[in-house]
Motif scaffolding. Structure first.
Motif, PDB file in Angstrom:
ATOM      1  N   GLY A  16     -84.977 -26.656  59.972  1.00 42.68           N
ATOM      2  CA  GLY A  16     -85.980 -26.219  59.325  1.00 42.68           C
ATOM      3  C   GLY A  16     -85.864 -24.930  58.723  1.00 42.68           C
ATOM      4  O   GLY A  16     -86.357 -24.734  57.689  1.00 42.68           O
ATOM      5  N   ALA A  17     -85.259 -24.227  59.173  1.00 42.45           N
ATOM      6  CA  ALA A  17     -85.134 -23.008  58.435  1.00 42.45           C
ATOM      7  C   ALA A  17     -83.837 -23.147  57.755  1.00 42.45           C
ATOM      8  O   ALA A  17     -83.389 -24.214  57.482  1.00 42.45           O
ATOM      9  CB  ALA A  17     -85.111 -21.866  59.390  1.00 42.45           C
ATOM     10  N   CYS A  18     -83.167 -22.073  57.550  1.00 38.93           N
ATOM     11  CA  CYS A  18     -81.912 -22.185  56.864  1.00 38.93           C
ATOM     12  C   CYS A  18     -80.829 -21.596  57.717  1.00 38.93           C
ATOM     13  O   CYS A  18     -81.057 -20.827  58.605  1.00 38.93           O
ATOM     14  CB  CYS A  18     -81.978 -21.465  55.534  1.00 38.93           C
ATOM     15  SG  CYS A  18     -82.136 -19.715  55.674  1.00 38.93           S
ATOM     16  N   CYS A  19     -79.686 -21.987  57.350  1.00 40.59           N
ATOM     17  CA  CYS A  19     -78.487 -21.287  57.736  1.00 40.59           C
ATOM     18  C   CYS A  19     -78.010 -21.507  59.137  1.00 40.59           C
ATOM     19  O   CYS A  19     -76.842 -21.432  59.409  1.00 40.59           O
ATOM     20  CB  CYS A  19     -78.595 -19.808  57.478  1.00 40.59           C
ATOM     21  SG  CYS A  19     -79.217 -19.456  55.849  1.00 40.59           S
ATOM     22  N   GLY A  20     -78.829 -21.679  60.121  1.00 43.68           N
ATOM     23  CA  GLY A  20     -78.334 -21.868  61.472  1.00 43.68           C
ATOM     24  C   GLY A  20     -77.765 -20.610  62.049  1.00 43.68           C
ATOM     25  O   GLY A  20     -77.676 -19.600  61.428  1.00 43.68           O
ATOM     26  N   TYR A  66     -69.952 -27.773  51.856  1.00 41.74           N
ATOM     27  CA  TYR A  66     -69.972 -26.352  52.205  1.00 41.74           C
ATOM     28  C   TYR A  66     -68.866 -25.959  53.178  1.00 41.74           C
ATOM     29  O   TYR A  66     -68.732 -24.779  53.515  1.00 41.74           O
ATOM     30  CB  TYR A  66     -71.322 -26.003  52.822  1.00 41.74           C
ATOM     31  CG  TYR A  66     -72.387 -25.621  51.823  1.00 41.74           C
ATOM     32  CD1 TYR A  66     -72.559 -26.349  50.644  1.00 41.74           C
ATOM     33  CD2 TYR A  66     -73.246 -24.554  52.048  1.00 41.74           C
ATOM     34  CE1 TYR A  66     -73.536 -26.017  49.728  1.00 41.74           C
ATOM     35  CE2 TYR A  66     -74.222 -24.209  51.136  1.00 41.74           C
ATOM     36  CZ  TYR A  66     -74.369 -24.941  49.986  1.00 41.74           C
ATOM     37  OH  TYR A  66     -75.342 -24.604  49.071  1.00 41.74           O
ATOM     38  N   GLY A  67     -68.086 -26.929  53.646  1.00 41.01           N
ATOM     39  CA  GLY A  67     -67.038 -26.589  54.595  1.00 41.01           C
ATOM     40  C   GLY A  67     -67.625 -25.994  55.853  1.00 41.01           C
ATOM     41  O   GLY A  67     -68.520 -26.547  56.468  1.00 41.01           O
ATOM     42  N   ARG A  68     -67.173 -24.797  56.212  1.00 39.64           N
ATOM     43  CA  ARG A  68     -67.673 -24.147  57.428  1.00 39.64           C
ATOM     44  C   ARG A  68     -68.837 -23.193  57.161  1.00 39.64           C
ATOM     45  O   ARG A  68     -69.334 -22.550  58.091  1.00 39.64           O
ATOM     46  CB  ARG A  68     -66.548 -23.377  58.118  1.00 39.64           C
ATOM     47  CG  ARG A  68     -65.417 -24.255  58.618  1.00 39.64           C
ATOM     48  CD  ARG A  68     -64.615 -23.508  59.658  1.00 39.64           C
ATOM     49  NE  ARG A  68     -63.325 -24.129  59.896  1.00 39.64           N
ATOM     50  CZ  ARG A  68     -62.484 -23.746  60.837  1.00 39.64           C
ATOM     51  NH1 ARG A  68     -62.788 -22.724  61.619  1.00 39.64           N
ATOM     52  NH2 ARG A  68     -61.326 -24.350  60.989  1.00 39.64           N
ATOM     53  N   ALA A  69     -69.253 -23.067  55.917  1.00 35.01           N
ATOM     54  CA  ALA A  69     -70.360 -22.161  55.614  1.00 35.01           C
ATOM     55  C   ALA A  69     -71.672 -22.746  56.145  1.00 35.01           C
ATOM     56  O   ALA A  69     -71.991 -23.897  55.861  1.00 35.01           O
ATOM     57  CB  ALA A  69     -70.456 -21.929  54.118  1.00 35.01           C
ATOM     58  N   PRO A  70     -72.459 -21.973  56.890  1.00 38.75           N
ATOM     59  CA  PRO A  70     -73.718 -22.474  57.446  1.00 38.75           C
ATOM     60  C   PRO A  70     -74.905 -22.203  56.530  1.00 38.75           C
ATOM     61  O   PRO A  70     -76.032 -22.131  56.990  1.00 38.75           O
ATOM     62  CB  PRO A  70     -73.843 -21.669  58.745  1.00 38.75           C
ATOM     63  CG  PRO A  70     -73.258 -20.339  58.390  1.00 38.75           C
ATOM     64  CD  PRO A  70     -72.120 -20.628  57.417  1.00 38.75           C
ATOM     65  N   THR A  71     -74.659 -22.062  55.233  1.00 33.27           N
ATOM     66  CA  THR A  71     -75.696 -21.649  54.295  1.00 33.27           C
ATOM     67  C   THR A  71     -76.279 -22.817  53.511  1.00 33.27           C
ATOM     68  O   THR A  71     -76.958 -22.602  52.513  1.00 33.27           O
ATOM     69  CB  THR A  71     -75.118 -20.612  53.310  1.00 33.27           C
ATOM     70  OG1 THR A  71     -73.835 -21.068  52.839  1.00 33.27           O
ATOM     71  CG2 THR A  71     -74.920 -19.273  53.990  1.00 33.27           C
ATOM     72  N   PHE A  72     -76.036 -24.033  53.937  1.00 29.16           N
ATOM     73  CA  PHE A  72     -76.479 -25.223  53.211  1.00 29.16           C
ATOM     74  C   PHE A  72     -77.976 -25.470  53.389  1.00 29.16           C
ATOM     75  O   PHE A  72     -78.532 -25.283  54.460  1.00 29.16           O
ATOM     76  CB  PHE A  72     -75.704 -26.448  53.704  1.00 29.16           C
ATOM     77  CG  PHE A  72     -76.139 -27.731  53.075  1.00 29.16           C
ATOM     78  CD1 PHE A  72     -76.948 -28.618  53.767  1.00 29.16           C
ATOM     79  CD2 PHE A  72     -75.772 -28.051  51.790  1.00 29.16           C
ATOM     80  CE1 PHE A  72     -77.364 -29.808  53.193  1.00 29.16           C
ATOM     81  CE2 PHE A  72     -76.174 -29.238  51.193  1.00 29.16           C
ATOM     82  CZ  PHE A  72     -76.976 -30.109  51.903  1.00 29.16           C
ATOM     83  N   LEU A  73     -78.602 -25.902  52.311  1.00 26.38           N
ATOM     84  CA  LEU A  73     -80.003 -26.297  52.330  1.00 26.38           C
ATOM     85  C   LEU A  73     -80.131 -27.685  51.727  1.00 26.38           C
ATOM     86  O   LEU A  73     -79.431 -28.027  50.770  1.00 26.38           O
ATOM     87  CB  LEU A  73     -80.850 -25.322  51.511  1.00 26.38           C
ATOM     88  CG  LEU A  73     -80.870 -23.877  51.993  1.00 26.38           C
ATOM     89  CD1 LEU A  73     -81.640 -23.012  51.011  1.00 26.38           C
ATOM     90  CD2 LEU A  73     -81.478 -23.779  53.373  1.00 26.38           C
TER      91      LEU A  73
END
Length: 482
Positions: free
Chosen positions: A478-482, A400-407
């Motif tokens: 636990g949640a997503c995205c940070g 994901y690189g710098r994207a904080p959207t990983f799950l």
């Protein structure tokens, strides 16, 4: 936290020697490199060991190279953090099949595990499984990946050359393909607001911790009775702020300042009682109350520009785009500013990276945080993760690189697809699917029940579904995205 059990690691003498053995040029979509060589998996975290499980199921030879002294070494760094995602979303399907067949006692599927529990109850037993343990090497840090006899420029015959993997101890290993699941935990973003280190940041390193210090446990003495500046607006920052507030109740003189670039903290507070993730909503509600009561001092429009050390304190200067300055004198700094991938080990491979995120260009529009949250990222696999270098795939949070959207669930589908592609099963590789719960992480009653049992769930970015950043929160997930 116990060291866990990783099973017998492959010895240095068992490393596959480098070879330039030739074979017929593979057909389109076929795995490059000599077929007798293993697939190299870099990293023994959730994504790496899931890849190993899928490779084992398909009967493909593989070698897992873990830089740390134990599996899940990065997760162990935030072992005190509880994720927002219950166990039923944290276990890869192939890994579960291997473990179940070997008499594993699965944890309560509704329980929200800590990082330590993920390592000890899931990753360590998986690594010790006889289908994986003989193929695992610990303390095997990869410093470079190339093609044997080929730098990035040379083309003729390239796809027939095996991958060459160099380790920190000087050993070289040959592989038919590389699945890079090395993550991003060891490459946090800098404190400087412009993406460049703040002036004096290196000199002030002794005062700075990155996301998720164990404020109420192992790191307590560094924070008790001191003034701490927390920089960042994500769930990692929120987790640390709540822990510091709890510490302040016990240790007189503990003070907390929170600095964010935005004009307000609405993003971090979230939806409160209306949040689809109750634990995340409770986090924001409690954090807002601490700020409004004055127990946490909030600084908005804060762009870290320079740090100056003066004895036992450090002065942090903010300079916003207009040139206006703010100053904070503090004793500790927590830089909860996210992470970035390190592609330098693959510098001699032909990578096609998005100029903004550092993911593949095909994946970038699917995960762009300017347009997606973790819950809206579609399923994707080998096609979107492929580079011009056939046989090399970065998976997991690194993809994901710098994207904080990983799950985490997304990462498991990635490795399933990639391994299918390496096996030549392109029908399965391209049949990517991802079923997430309606809320994206957990049901409304789950977090409330968990809180009653163990207190407010915290998390790490990607939690559920999980990367390795945390919320009091994942990731780092636990949640997503940070």
């Amino acid at each position: 936290m116990s060291s866990g059990c990783c099973g017998p690691a492959t010895t240095a003498e068992q490393a596959v020697p480098v070879t330039t053995a030739e074979r017929t040029v593979p057909a389109t979509g076929a795995t490059p490199g000599p077929d007798h060589l293993p697939v190299a998996v870099i990293g023994a975290g959730p994504a790496g060991l899931a890849a190993a499980a899928h490779l084992a199921e398909r009967g493909l030879d593989f070698l897992v190279l873990e830089a740390g002294s134990r599996v899940g070494a990065s997760i162990a760094q935030w072992g005190h953090v509880r994720t927002f995602s219950p166990w039923k979303y944290d276990i890869d399907a192939a890994a579960r099949r291997l473990l179940d067949a070997h008499g594993w006692t699965a944890p309560d599927p509704e329980w929200l595990p800590t990082g330590s529990e993920i390592v000890e109850q899931y990753l360590a037993p998986l690594a010790a499984h006889p289908a994986i343990a003989p193929h695992l090497r610990l303390n095997a840090k990869v410093t470079g990946i190339s093609r044997a006899g080929y730098d990035r420029v040379r083309t003729a015959g390239r796809e027939r050359a095996p991958f060459l993997i160099r380790l920190a101890d000087g050993q070289e290993i040959a592989a038919r393909a590389v699945v890079d699941a090395s993550g991003t935990w060891t490459t946090p973003n800098v404190l400087g607001a412009s993406g460049l280190p703040a002036y004096g940041e290196a000199e002030a390193a002794a005062f700075v911790d990155h996301a998720l210090p164990d404020v109420l446990g192992a790191d307590r003495d560094r924070y008790a009775g001191r003034h701490t500046l927390v920089v960042g607006a994500g769930h990692s920052a929120a987790t640390t702020l709540l822990a510091l507030a709890a510490l302040a109740d016990e240790a007189p003189g503990t003070r907390i300042t929170w600095a964010i670039r935005g004009g307000n903290a609405t993003r971090t507070y979230g939806g409160g009682a209306a949040d689809a993730l109750p634990a995340r909503g409770a986090l924001g509600t409690r954090l807002r109350a601490l700020v409004e009561s004055g127990r946490i001092t909030l600084l908005t429009g804060f762009f870290a520009h320079a740090l100056t050390v003066d004895g036992e304190t450090v002065t942090v200067v903010s300079r916003d785009p207009s040139g206006e300055e703010q100053k904070v004198v503090t004793e500790r700094i927590v830089a909860a500013t996210g992470y970035r991938p390190d592609h330098s080990i693959a510098g001699e491979l032909r990578l096609d990276l998005d100029a903004i995120l550092g993911s593949t260009r095909a994946l970038a529009p699917l995960i762009d945080p300017n347009h997606h949250s973790c819950g809206t990222v579609p399923a994707h696999g080998a096609d979107e993760l492929a580079h011009p270098e056939p046989g090399y795939y970065a998976v997991g949070v690194k993809s994901y690189g710098r994207a904080p959207t990983f799950l985490l669930a997304t990462g498991y589908e990635q490795v399933r697809s990639v391994v299918a592609a390496l096996a030549g099963d392109w029908e399965a590789a391209r049949d990517v699917q991802l079923e997430l719960p309606e809320t994206g992480v957990c049901s409304s009653g789950l977090a409330e029940a968990q809180e009653a049992r163990v207190g407010l769930a915290t998390g790490v970015s990607g939690g559920l579904l999980a990367a390795p950043l945390p919320l009091a929160t994942a990731t780092a997930g636990g949640a997503c995205c940070g």
